[in-house]
Design a protein around this motif. Structure first.
Motif, mmCIF file in Angstrom:
data_model
loop_
_atom_site.group_PDB
_atom_site.id
_atom_site.type_symbol
_atom_site.label_atom_id
_atom_site.label_comp_id
_atom_site.label_asym_id
_atom_site.label_seq_id
_atom_site.Cartn_x
_atom_site.Cartn_y
_atom_site.Cartn_z
ATOM 1 N N GLY A 155 0.794 -1.219 0.000
ATOM 2 C CA GLY A 155 0.000 0.000 0.000
ATOM 3 C C GLY A 155 0.831 1.276 0.000
ATOM 4 N N LYS A 156 2.100 1.180 -0.390
ATOM 5 C CA LYS A 156 2.975 2.363 -0.425
ATOM 6 C C LYS A 156 2.835 3.143 -1.725
ATOM 7 C CE LYS A 156 6.554 0.382 2.526
ATOM 8 N NZ LYS A 156 7.958 -0.035 2.605
ATOM 9 N N MET A 157 2.153 2.539 -2.685
ATOM 10 C CA MET A 157 2.045 3.149 -4.003
ATOM 11 C C MET A 157 0.599 3.085 -4.471
ATOM 12 S SD MET A 157 4.324 2.096 -7.310
ATOM 13 C CE MET A 157 5.812 1.998 -6.344
ATOM 14 N N LEU A 158 0.117 4.188 -5.000
ATOM 15 C CA LEU A 158 -1.251 4.232 -5.511
ATOM 16 C C LEU A 158 -1.309 3.620 -6.901
ATOM 17 C CD1 LEU A 158 -2.118 7.929 -4.560
ATOM 18 C CD2 LEU A 158 -2.706 5.854 -3.295
ATOM 19 N N ASP A 159 -2.461 3.047 -7.264
ATOM 20 C CA ASP A 159 -2.639 2.548 -8.626
ATOM 21 C C ASP A 159 -2.455 3.701 -9.593
ATOM 22 O OD1 ASP A 159 -3.110 -0.064 -7.906
ATOM 23 O OD2 ASP A 159 -5.290 0.190 -7.797
ATOM 24 N N GLY A 160 -1.599 3.496 -10.581
ATOM 25 C CA GLY A 160 -1.318 4.560 -11.550
ATOM 26 C C GLY A 160 -0.479 5.673 -10.965
ATOM 27 N N GLY A 161 0.086 5.432 -9.771
ATOM 28 C CA GLY A 161 0.875 6.473 -9.102
ATOM 29 C C GLY A 161 2.328 6.468 -9.520
ATOM 30 N N TRP A 162 3.103 7.208 -8.773
ATOM 31 C CA TRP A 162 4.524 7.372 -9.047
ATOM 32 C C TRP A 162 5.316 6.121 -8.690
ATOM 33 C CZ3 TRP A 162 5.863 11.677 -11.565
ATOM 34 C CH2 TRP A 162 4.992 12.762 -11.499
ATOM 35 N N LEU A 163 6.369 5.860 -9.453
ATOM 36 C CA LEU A 163 7.270 4.759 -9.139
ATOM 37 C C LEU A 163 7.980 5.032 -7.816
ATOM 38 C CD1 LEU A 163 8.632 2.097 -9.957
ATOM 39 C CD2 LEU A 163 10.304 3.444 -11.263
ATOM 40 N N PHE A 164 8.338 6.298 -7.597
ATOM 41 C CA PHE A 164 8.957 6.719 -6.340
ATOM 42 C C PHE A 164 8.122 7.851 -5.755
ATOM 43 C CE2 PHE A 164 12.484 5.099 -8.943
ATOM 44 C CZ PHE A 164 12.869 4.051 -8.135
ATOM 45 N N PRO A 165 7.063 7.494 -5.023
ATOM 46 C CA PRO A 165 6.198 8.536 -4.464
ATOM 47 C C PRO A 165 6.890 9.298 -3.345
ATOM 48 C CG PRO A 165 5.506 6.367 -3.706
ATOM 49 C CD PRO A 165 6.613 6.158 -4.699
ATOM 50 N N GLY A 166 6.432 10.525 -3.142
ATOM 51 C CA GLY A 166 6.954 11.333 -2.054
ATOM 52 C C GLY A 166 6.283 10.955 -0.742
ATOM 53 N N LEU A 167 6.450 11.793 0.258
ATOM 54 C CA LEU A 167 5.794 11.548 1.547
ATOM 55 C C LEU A 167 4.287 11.484 1.363
ATOM 56 C CD1 LEU A 167 7.968 13.830 3.858
ATOM 57 C CD2 LEU A 167 8.066 11.337 3.608
ATOM 58 N N ASN A 168 3.776 12.340 0.486
ATOM 59 C CA ASN A 168 2.383 12.283 0.066
ATOM 60 C C ASN A 168 2.368 11.444 -1.216
ATOM 61 O OD1 ASN A 168 -0.131 12.675 -1.045
ATOM 62 N ND2 ASN A 168 -0.149 14.889 -0.727
ATOM 63 N N PRO A 169 1.773 10.243 -1.202
ATOM 64 C CA PRO A 169 1.849 9.348 -2.361
ATOM 65 C C PRO A 169 1.244 9.907 -3.649
ATOM 66 C CG PRO A 169 0.411 8.438 -0.660
ATOM 67 C CD PRO A 169 1.023 9.685 -0.104
#
Length: 120
Positions: free
Chosen positions: A21-35
């Protein structure tokens, strides 16, 4: 340039991060503190400094250091400087030449053309 080994590690990271759950679907490969947002340059710089500290590197290290090291390692592998120029995205060869430090060992391997002349 993306090595097959790194690509596989990124794929593993993608699967693990999604499962945790560290990454949103369609999100960033390297998300910030705010995913919802990407990793910021400041966060990346902090990670680089932490990695250098863990590796007990005392010299100043930055994102630019990684880029510079990349170019230097390619030179040490005898990759043509024009290829390095393209990889770094430089318009002028002079920029690449200034950017990349030639390792002392590589300089020692250069043989003078006079050495190849035959003496009959």
């Amino acid at each position: 340039m993306l090595s097959p080994v790194l690509l596989e590690r990124l794929r593993v990271w993608w699967r693990v991060a999604h499962a945790q759950g560290k990454m949103l679907d369609g999100g960033w490969l390297f998300p910030g503190l705010n995913p919802i947002e990407s990793l910021s340059p400041r966060q990346l710089n902090r990670a680089i400094h932490a990695a250098a500290q863990d590796a007990q590197i005392e010299k100043h290290v930055s994102m630019h250091t990684l880029r510079h090291s990349f170019a230097t390692h390619l030179l040490e592998q005898k990759v043509d400087i024009r290829v390095i120029q393209v990889l770094l995205g430089h318009k002028k060869l002079e920029t690449t030449a200034l950017y990349a430090q030639v390792a002392t060992d590589l300089l020692r391997e250069v043989v003078s053309p006079l050495e190849n002349l035959r003496s009959d």
